[in-house]
Design a protein around this motif. Structure first.
Motif, PDB file in Angstrom:
ATOM      1  N   GLU A 115       0.856  -1.194   0.000  1.00  0.00           N
ATOM      2  CA  GLU A 115       0.000   0.000   0.000  1.00  0.00           C
ATOM      3  C   GLU A 115       0.887   1.236   0.000  1.00  0.00           C
ATOM      4  O   GLU A 115       1.904   1.298   0.696  1.00  0.00           O
ATOM      5  CB  GLU A 115      -0.937  -0.001   1.212  1.00  0.00           C
ATOM      6  CG  GLU A 115      -0.232   0.047   2.546  1.00  0.00           C
ATOM      7  CD  GLU A 115      -1.184   0.057   3.727  1.00  0.00           C
ATOM      8  OE1 GLU A 115      -1.042   0.969   4.579  1.00  0.00           O
ATOM      9  OE2 GLU A 115      -2.042  -0.829   3.796  1.00  0.00           O
ATOM     10  N   PRO A 116       0.525   2.235  -0.802  1.00  0.00           N
ATOM     11  CA  PRO A 116       1.345   3.450  -0.842  1.00  0.00           C
ATOM     12  C   PRO A 116       1.344   4.141   0.514  1.00  0.00           C
ATOM     13  O   PRO A 116       0.342   4.138   1.229  1.00  0.00           O
ATOM     14  CB  PRO A 116       0.665   4.329  -1.890  1.00  0.00           C
ATOM     15  CG  PRO A 116      -0.512   3.593  -2.384  1.00  0.00           C
ATOM     16  CD  PRO A 116      -0.630   2.297  -1.666  1.00  0.00           C
ATOM     17  N   LEU A 117       2.490   4.685   0.836  1.00  0.00           N
ATOM     18  CA  LEU A 117       2.646   5.439   2.073  1.00  0.00           C
ATOM     19  C   LEU A 117       2.854   6.898   1.644  1.00  0.00           C
ATOM     20  O   LEU A 117       3.936   7.262   1.187  1.00  0.00           O
ATOM     21  CB  LEU A 117       3.852   4.902   2.841  1.00  0.00           C
ATOM     22  CG  LEU A 117       4.021   5.265   4.296  1.00  0.00           C
ATOM     23  CD1 LEU A 117       2.801   4.860   5.115  1.00  0.00           C
ATOM     24  CD2 LEU A 117       5.258   4.586   4.855  1.00  0.00           C
ATOM     25  N   PHE A 118       1.807   7.680   1.733  1.00  0.00           N
ATOM     26  CA  PHE A 118       1.878   9.072   1.296  1.00  0.00           C
ATOM     27  C   PHE A 118       2.456   9.913   2.432  1.00  0.00           C
ATOM     28  O   PHE A 118       1.848  10.027   3.494  1.00  0.00           O
ATOM     29  CB  PHE A 118       0.491   9.577   0.893  1.00  0.00           C
ATOM     30  CG  PHE A 118      -0.097   8.799  -0.250  1.00  0.00           C
ATOM     31  CD1 PHE A 118       0.406   8.955  -1.539  1.00  0.00           C
ATOM     32  CD2 PHE A 118      -1.118   7.892  -0.045  1.00  0.00           C
ATOM     33  CE1 PHE A 118      -0.120   8.227  -2.596  1.00  0.00           C
ATOM     34  CE2 PHE A 118      -1.655   7.158  -1.098  1.00  0.00           C
ATOM     35  CZ  PHE A 118      -1.155   7.334  -2.382  1.00  0.00           C
ATOM     36  N   VAL A 119       3.648  10.458   2.190  1.00  0.00           N
ATOM     37  CA  VAL A 119       4.338  11.231   3.217  1.00  0.00           C
ATOM     38  C   VAL A 119       4.764  12.577   2.647  1.00  0.00           C
ATOM     39  O   VAL A 119       4.979  12.709   1.439  1.00  0.00           O
ATOM     40  CB  VAL A 119       5.559  10.468   3.777  1.00  0.00           C
ATOM     41  CG1 VAL A 119       5.114   9.175   4.451  1.00  0.00           C
ATOM     42  CG2 VAL A 119       6.580  10.178   2.702  1.00  0.00           C
ATOM     43  N   THR A 120       4.915  13.551   3.532  1.00  0.00           N
ATOM     44  CA  THR A 120       5.313  14.886   3.092  1.00  0.00           C
ATOM     45  C   THR A 120       6.826  15.062   3.094  1.00  0.00           C
ATOM     46  O   THR A 120       7.366  15.840   2.314  1.00  0.00           O
ATOM     47  CB  THR A 120       4.682  15.955   3.996  1.00  0.00           C
ATOM     48  OG1 THR A 120       5.037  15.673   5.354  1.00  0.00           O
ATOM     49  CG2 THR A 120       3.172  15.955   3.855  1.00  0.00           C
ATOM     50  N   ASP A 121       7.512  14.347   3.999  1.00  0.00           N
ATOM     51  CA  ASP A 121       8.968  14.443   4.078  1.00  0.00           C
ATOM     52  C   ASP A 121       9.485  13.246   4.873  1.00  0.00           C
ATOM     53  O   ASP A 121       8.710  12.390   5.310  1.00  0.00           O
ATOM     54  CB  ASP A 121       9.399  15.771   4.721  1.00  0.00           C
ATOM     55  CG  ASP A 121       8.798  16.014   6.101  1.00  0.00           C
ATOM     56  OD1 ASP A 121       8.390  15.037   6.776  1.00  0.00           O
ATOM     57  OD2 ASP A 121       8.731  17.184   6.519  1.00  0.00           O
ATOM     58  N   GLU A 122      10.783  13.194   5.099  1.00  0.00           N
ATOM     59  CA  GLU A 122      11.360  12.055   5.803  1.00  0.00           C
ATOM     60  C   GLU A 122      10.868  11.947   7.239  1.00  0.00           C
ATOM     61  O   GLU A 122      10.583  10.857   7.734  1.00  0.00           O
ATOM     62  CB  GLU A 122      12.892  12.108   5.766  1.00  0.00           C
ATOM     63  CG  GLU A 122      13.506  10.875   6.368  1.00  0.00           C
ATOM     64  CD  GLU A 122      14.975  10.693   6.036  1.00  0.00           C
ATOM     65  OE1 GLU A 122      15.536   9.675   6.467  1.00  0.00           O
ATOM     66  OE2 GLU A 122      15.558  11.547   5.339  1.00  0.00           O
ATOM     67  N   ALA A 123      10.726  13.057   7.919  1.00  0.00           N
ATOM     68  CA  ALA A 123      10.240  13.026   9.300  1.00  0.00           C
ATOM     69  C   ALA A 123       8.837  12.407   9.354  1.00  0.00           C
ATOM     70  O   ALA A 123       8.537  11.601  10.246  1.00  0.00           O
ATOM     71  CB  ALA A 123      10.232  14.436   9.888  1.00  0.00           C
TER      72      ALA A 123
END
Length: 182
Positions: free
Chosen positions: A102-110
């Motif tokens: 499943e895609p993991l939608f993240v804004t940045d590494e943190a």
């Protein structure tokens, strides 16, 4: 261990044995073996990795995926020479059956680090034509999310500190079965 796990371990070992000229016991035919599935086969000797190859997407029947990945782990993992007949008896087989990623939608590494589930998630990383994965079992060696992600980036041929808005992550879980220690 459930019947499916026993059958998958037998299939993997038998596939490797047959490639080395050894016949193995017949395995039961279960309906699940004919459904498309993604697997990894991991080989160890005395607790050390000896080969690990798999599929990230379910693109062929489980029976075919196990056979192909078992042989690939034994004979085509570029990190190791091909497994020999003498080594087979001391080689432990582990099979991992992957859930759909499943895609993991993240804004940045943190954000990515806060969303990872240690000991649960396998992780796929892709960017610019590079792709790498760690099975959930890798958390045993890399229990800190930051280290887990940094090493995965290195496995993909990227610097440990690399981050880009184009970087994509997917997570998955596994059911795993392993033979008794040899």
């Amino acid at each position: 261990m459930d019947e499916l796990g026993q059958v998958l371990l037998q299939l993997a070992r038998r596939s490797i044995g047959e490639a080395l000229g050894e016949a193995g016991p017949a395995t039961p035919d279960l309906p699940a073996l004919h459904e498309n599935a993604a697997t990894f086969v991991t080989l160890t000797q005395a607790g050390e990795l000896r080969g690990c190859i798999g599929s990230l997407e379910a693109h062929r029947p489980l029976i075919d995926d196990i056979r192909a990945n078992a042989r690939a782990a034994a004979f085509r993992d570029p990190r190791f020479p091909p497994l020999t007949r003498d080594e087979l008896a001391r080689t432990r087989v582990e099979v991992s059956l992957l859930s759909p990623a499943e895609p993991l939608f993240v804004t940045d590494e943190a954000d990515a680090l806060t969303r990872l589930r240690p000991q649960v998630d396998g992780l796929i990383l892709a960017v610019g034509g590079r792709r790498a994965t760690f099975l959930p079992q890798v958390w045993e060696q890399l229990p800190e999310p930051a280290v887990f992600l940094a090493r995965l980036k290195q496995k993909a041929g990227l610097p440990a500190a690399y981050w880009s808005p184009e970087l994509r992550l997917w997570r998955y879980t596994v059911q795993k079965w392993q033979e008794s220690p040899r």
